[in-house]
Design a protein around this motif. Structure first.
Motif, PDB file in Angstrom:
ATOM      1  N   ASP A   1       0.981  -1.012  -0.062  1.00  0.00           N
ATOM      2  CA  ASP A   1       0.114   0.282   0.273  1.00  0.00           C
ATOM      3  C   ASP A   1       0.511   1.169   0.196  1.00  0.00           C
ATOM      4  O   ASP A   1       0.704   2.032  -0.973  1.00  0.00           O
ATOM      5  CB  ASP A   1      -0.869  -0.285   1.521  1.00  0.00           C
ATOM      6  N   ILE A   2       2.209   1.515   0.706  1.00  0.00           N
ATOM      7  CA  ILE A   2       3.101   2.431   1.002  1.00  0.00           C
ATOM      8  C   ILE A   2       3.402   2.610   0.058  1.00  0.00           C
ATOM      9  O   ILE A   2       3.080   3.321  -0.944  1.00  0.00           O
ATOM     10  CB  ILE A   2       3.636   2.755   1.594  1.00  0.00           C
ATOM     11  N   TYR A   3       4.286   1.673  -1.207  1.00  0.00           N
ATOM     12  CA  TYR A   3       4.344   1.969  -2.250  1.00  0.00           C
ATOM     13  C   TYR A   3       3.473   2.033  -3.967  1.00  0.00           C
ATOM     14  O   TYR A   3       3.799   2.580  -4.190  1.00  0.00           O
ATOM     15  CB  TYR A   3       4.933   0.227  -3.029  1.00  0.00           C
ATOM     16  N   ALA A   4       2.619   1.741  -3.725  1.00  0.00           N
ATOM     17  CA  ALA A   4       0.970   2.319  -4.428  1.00  0.00           C
ATOM     18  C   ALA A   4       1.119   3.635  -4.125  1.00  0.00           C
ATOM     19  O   ALA A   4       0.394   4.220  -4.503  1.00  0.00           O
ATOM     20  CB  ALA A   4      -0.163   1.458  -4.155  1.00  0.00           C
ATOM     21  N   GLN A   5       0.592   3.906  -3.313  1.00  0.00           N
ATOM     22  CA  GLN A   5       0.762   5.235  -2.823  1.00  0.00           C
ATOM     23  C   GLN A   5       1.641   6.465  -3.071  1.00  0.00           C
ATOM     24  O   GLN A   5       1.756   7.524  -3.384  1.00  0.00           O
ATOM     25  CB  GLN A   5       0.236   5.938  -0.686  1.00  0.00           C
ATOM     26  N   MET A   6       2.949   6.355  -3.313  1.00  0.00           N
ATOM     27  CA  MET A   6       3.728   6.178  -3.629  1.00  0.00           C
ATOM     28  C   MET A   6       4.193   6.509  -4.829  1.00  0.00           C
ATOM     29  O   MET A   6       5.341   6.645  -6.158  1.00  0.00           O
ATOM     30  CB  MET A   6       5.015   5.758  -3.103  1.00  0.00           C
TER      31      MET A   6
ATOM     32  N   PRO B   1       3.631   1.357  -8.941  1.00  0.00           N
ATOM     33  CA  PRO B   1       3.065   0.226  -8.677  1.00  0.00           C
ATOM     34  C   PRO B   1       3.718  -1.755  -9.061  1.00  0.00           C
ATOM     35  O   PRO B   1       3.751  -2.132  -8.273  1.00  0.00           O
ATOM     36  CB  PRO B   1       1.844   0.077 -10.497  1.00  0.00           C
ATOM     37  N   GLY B   2       5.036  -1.650  -9.822  1.00  0.00           N
ATOM     38  CA  GLY B   2       5.627  -2.739  -9.645  1.00  0.00           C
ATOM     39  C   GLY B   2       5.846  -2.783  -8.758  1.00  0.00           C
ATOM     40  O   GLY B   2       5.909  -4.374  -8.395  1.00  0.00           O
ATOM     41  N   THR B   3       6.396  -2.610  -7.955  1.00  0.00           N
ATOM     42  CA  THR B   3       6.713  -3.051  -5.981  1.00  0.00           C
ATOM     43  C   THR B   3       5.674  -3.416  -4.887  1.00  0.00           C
ATOM     44  O   THR B   3       6.315  -4.085  -4.258  1.00  0.00           O
ATOM     45  CB  THR B   3       7.765  -1.762  -5.510  1.00  0.00           C
ATOM     46  N   ALA B   4       4.735  -2.266  -5.253  1.00  0.00           N
ATOM     47  CA  ALA B   4       3.639  -2.891  -5.124  1.00  0.00           C
ATOM     48  C   ALA B   4       3.049  -3.718  -4.788  1.00  0.00           C
ATOM     49  O   ALA B   4       2.694  -4.903  -4.210  1.00  0.00           O
ATOM     50  CB  ALA B   4       2.811  -1.705  -4.636  1.00  0.00           C
ATOM     51  N   SER B   5       3.074  -4.120  -6.516  1.00  0.00           N
ATOM     52  CA  SER B   5       2.392  -5.611  -7.134  1.00  0.00           C
ATOM     53  C   SER B   5       3.503  -6.519  -7.003  1.00  0.00           C
ATOM     54  O   SER B   5       2.565  -7.707  -6.233  1.00  0.00           O
ATOM     55  CB  SER B   5       2.694  -5.881  -8.373  1.00  0.00           C
TER      56      SER B   5
ATOM     57  N   PRO C   1      -5.864 -14.210   0.164  1.00  0.00           N
ATOM     58  CA  PRO C   1      -6.177 -13.904  -1.574  1.00  0.00           C
ATOM     59  C   PRO C   1      -6.947 -12.821  -2.044  1.00  0.00           C
ATOM     60  O   PRO C   1      -6.890 -11.819  -2.713  1.00  0.00           O
ATOM     61  CB  PRO C   1      -6.596 -15.515  -2.291  1.00  0.00           C
ATOM     62  N   GLN C   2      -7.990 -12.557  -1.540  1.00  0.00           N
ATOM     63  CA  GLN C   2      -9.493 -11.507  -2.042  1.00  0.00           C
ATOM     64  C   GLN C   2      -8.654 -10.580  -1.044  1.00  0.00           C
ATOM     65  O   GLN C   2      -8.512  -9.594  -2.088  1.00  0.00           O
ATOM     66  CB  GLN C   2     -10.202 -11.965  -0.594  1.00  0.00           C
ATOM     67  N   MET C   3      -7.711  -9.845  -0.394  1.00  0.00           N
ATOM     68  CA  MET C   3      -7.403  -8.990   0.267  1.00  0.00           C
ATOM     69  C   MET C   3      -6.194  -8.638  -0.994  1.00  0.00           C
ATOM     70  O   MET C   3      -6.218  -7.206  -2.264  1.00  0.00           O
ATOM     71  CB  MET C   3      -6.683  -8.532   1.244  1.00  0.00           C
ATOM     72  N   THR C   4      -5.448  -9.414  -1.580  1.00  0.00           N
ATOM     73  CA  THR C   4      -3.969  -8.985  -2.263  1.00  0.00           C
ATOM     74  C   THR C   4      -5.065  -8.429  -4.034  1.00  0.00           C
ATOM     75  O   THR C   4      -4.456  -8.346  -4.674  1.00  0.00           O
ATOM     76  CB  THR C   4      -3.790 -10.140  -2.227  1.00  0.00           C
ATOM     77  N   MET C   5      -6.038  -9.543  -3.990  1.00  0.00           N
ATOM     78  CA  MET C   5      -6.844  -9.243  -6.263  1.00  0.00           C
ATOM     79  C   MET C   5      -7.160  -8.279  -5.814  1.00  0.00           C
ATOM     80  O   MET C   5      -6.979  -7.498  -6.998  1.00  0.00           O
ATOM     81  CB  MET C   5      -7.863 -10.761  -6.272  1.00  0.00           C
ATOM     82  N   SER C   6      -7.765  -7.573  -4.861  1.00  0.00           N
ATOM     83  CA  SER C   6      -8.821  -6.321  -4.682  1.00  0.00           C
ATOM     84  C   SER C   6      -7.515  -5.090  -4.996  1.00  0.00           C
ATOM     85  O   SER C   6      -7.655  -3.795  -6.049  1.00  0.00           O
ATOM     86  CB  SER C   6      -9.443  -6.307  -3.540  1.00  0.00           C
ATOM     87  N   ARG C   7      -6.218  -4.985  -4.311  1.00  0.00           N
ATOM     88  CA  ARG C   7      -5.886  -4.261  -4.481  1.00  0.00           C
ATOM     89  C   ARG C   7      -4.277  -4.421  -5.473  1.00  0.00           C
ATOM     90  O   ARG C   7      -4.583  -3.124  -6.834  1.00  0.00           O
ATOM     91  CB  ARG C   7      -4.670  -4.299  -3.042  1.00  0.00           C
ATOM     92  N   LEU C   8      -4.264  -6.250  -6.024  1.00  0.00           N
ATOM     93  CA  LEU C   8      -3.715  -5.701  -7.649  1.00  0.00           C
ATOM     94  C   LEU C   8      -4.494  -5.140  -9.013  1.00  0.00           C
ATOM     95  O   LEU C   8      -4.476  -4.794  -9.609  1.00  0.00           O
ATOM     96  CB  LEU C   8      -3.637  -6.919  -8.168  1.00  0.00           C
TER      97      LEU C   8
ATOM     98  N   ALA D   1      -6.834  -2.795  -8.208  1.00  0.00           N
ATOM     99  CA  ALA D   1      -7.322  -1.554  -7.787  1.00  0.00           C
ATOM    100  C   ALA D   1      -5.614  -1.030  -9.051  1.00  0.00           C
ATOM    101  O   ALA D   1      -6.012   0.139  -9.259  1.00  0.00           O
ATOM    102  CB  ALA D   1      -6.874  -0.881  -6.839  1.00  0.00           C
ATOM    103  N   LEU D   2      -4.200  -1.473  -8.544  1.00  0.00           N
ATOM    104  CA  LEU D   2      -3.259  -1.206  -9.693  1.00  0.00           C
ATOM    105  C   LEU D   2      -3.761  -0.636 -11.457  1.00  0.00           C
ATOM    106  O   LEU D   2      -3.152   0.302 -11.659  1.00  0.00           O
ATOM    107  CB  LEU D   2      -2.002  -1.713  -9.060  1.00  0.00           C
ATOM    108  N   GLN D   3      -4.571  -2.081 -11.849  1.00  0.00           N
ATOM    109  CA  GLN D   3      -4.464  -2.082 -13.219  1.00  0.00           C
ATOM    110  C   GLN D   3      -5.962  -1.458 -13.466  1.00  0.00           C
ATOM    111  O   GLN D   3      -5.185  -0.997 -14.108  1.00  0.00           O
ATOM    112  CB  GLN D   3      -5.035  -3.329 -12.914  1.00  0.00           C
ATOM    113  N   ARG D   4      -6.627  -1.122 -12.714  1.00  0.00           N
ATOM    114  CA  ARG D   4      -7.506   0.446 -12.818  1.00  0.00           C
ATOM    115  C   ARG D   4      -6.250   1.549 -13.258  1.00  0.00           C
ATOM    116  O   ARG D   4      -6.527   2.421 -14.327  1.00  0.00           O
ATOM    117  CB  ARG D   4      -8.333   0.248 -12.125  1.00  0.00           C
ATOM    118  N   ARG D   5      -5.916   2.235 -12.052  1.00  0.00           N
ATOM    119  CA  ARG D   5      -5.166   3.296 -11.754  1.00  0.00           C
ATOM    120  C   ARG D   5      -4.103   3.169 -13.240  1.00  0.00           C
ATOM    121  O   ARG D   5      -3.699   4.170 -13.566  1.00  0.00           O
ATOM    122  CB  ARG D   5      -4.557   3.541 -10.874  1.00  0.00           C
ATOM    123  N   GLY D   6      -3.237   1.653 -13.566  1.00  0.00           N
ATOM    124  CA  GLY D   6      -2.052   1.945 -14.661  1.00  0.00           C
ATOM    125  C   GLY D   6      -2.804   2.773 -15.736  1.00  0.00           C
ATOM    126  O   GLY D   6      -2.117   2.533 -17.095  1.00  0.00           O
TER     127      GLY D   6
END
Length: 266
Positions: free
Chosen positions: A229-234, A237-241, A252-259, A261-266
């Motif tokens: 989350d910190i890397y994503a906020q910074m 996205p690669g290191t966050a992933s 798995p659910q927490m992880t996939m929801s964040r992944l 979210a990263l894809q949507r931002r990208g």
């Protein structure tokens, strides 16, 4: 005549019985740990009048029984009726108000009185700091922090700042000092987790990144997610992933929801 005498004796005995019941030695019952018995006696005495002694011991009994909300209510009433100048027992009521009252303004009043006296304890000062922060009196909180920091260990200072949601720089500096001094432990790891949630909510997670990485261990999925989350906020996205992937097996659910979210931002 004899009937009158019997009536008189009955009245005297009744008064004696009532007196002996309501005049029991509160302190003896308290010292022997008979809290339920003493509590019932205090409630009985308080049903007819506001007795400071009964209020005080009612407060103590609730505290000893772990009934902190009830202890706090009794402490507030005791504070209202106690002699504010020379009641040596008032400090006990003030401590309960400071530690267990949800009204921050009342907690500040209790903390101010307790901490203005010589010999105030570290726990009292730390709780007073938290109450000041909760009321938004940041100037007085800063003055208090500066005056007591030398009395606190790095651990105490870090936990106080996290609990009070102090400034991010204070949280991070004290947490860094604690981790540097004591190394990684379950306690420092949990403190980093708590601090990370506060700083991420403020958009300042990057301030804690170095300390979070220092306490991270492979297999710690929850901390991996927070580091992600910190890397994503910074905006990395690669290191966050990568860190999210470390947590996938356990969360798995927490992880996939964040992944996603990263894809949507990208």
């Amino acid at each position: 005549m004899r009937r009158t005498s019997y009536l008189f004796i009955f009245m005297v005995l009744s008064i004696f019985i009532l007196t002996s019941c309501t005049g029991q030695d509160y302190d003896d019952l308290y010292s022997s740990g008979e809290y339920d018995t003493l509590l019932a006696l205090c409630d009985e005495d308080l049903s007819s009048s506001i007795d400071p002694d009964a209020l005080y011991y009612k407060m103590l009994c609730h505290y000893r029984l772990g009934q902190f909300e009830e202890a706090n209510r009794s402490a507030i009433v005791y504070y209202a009726v106690a002699d504010k100048d020379d009641d040596a027992r008032l400090d006990d009521a003030l401590r309960i108000i400071l530690y267990y009252n949800d009204d921050s303004l009342l907690a500040v009043k209790a903390g101010e009185r307790l901490c203005s006296r010589p010999g105030a304890g570290v726990d009292e000062k730390m709780s007073y700091f938290k109450a000041l922060m909760a009321t938004g009196d940041y100037e007085k909180a800063a003055e208090l922090y500066n005056s007591i920091r030398g009395e606190l260990t790095d651990r105490q200072a870090a936990l106080m700042c996290i609990d009070a949601k102090a400034s991010s720089t204070l949280i991070v500096s004290n947490l860094e000092a604690w981790v540097l001094a004591d190394g990684r432990s379950d306690e420092t790891r949990d403190a980093v987790m708590s601090a990370a949630r506060i700083l991420l909510a403020r958009g300042e997670g990057q301030l804690l990144l170095s300390t979070a990485l220092n306490v991270y261990q492979v297999g710690d999925g929850l901390l991996a997610i927070l580091i992600g989350d910190i890397y994503a906020q910074m905006g990395i996205p690669g290191t966050a992933s990568t860190y999210y992937s470390y947590a996938y097996e356990d969360f798995p659910q927490m992880t996939m929801s964040r992944l996603r979210a990263l894809q949507r931002r990208g």
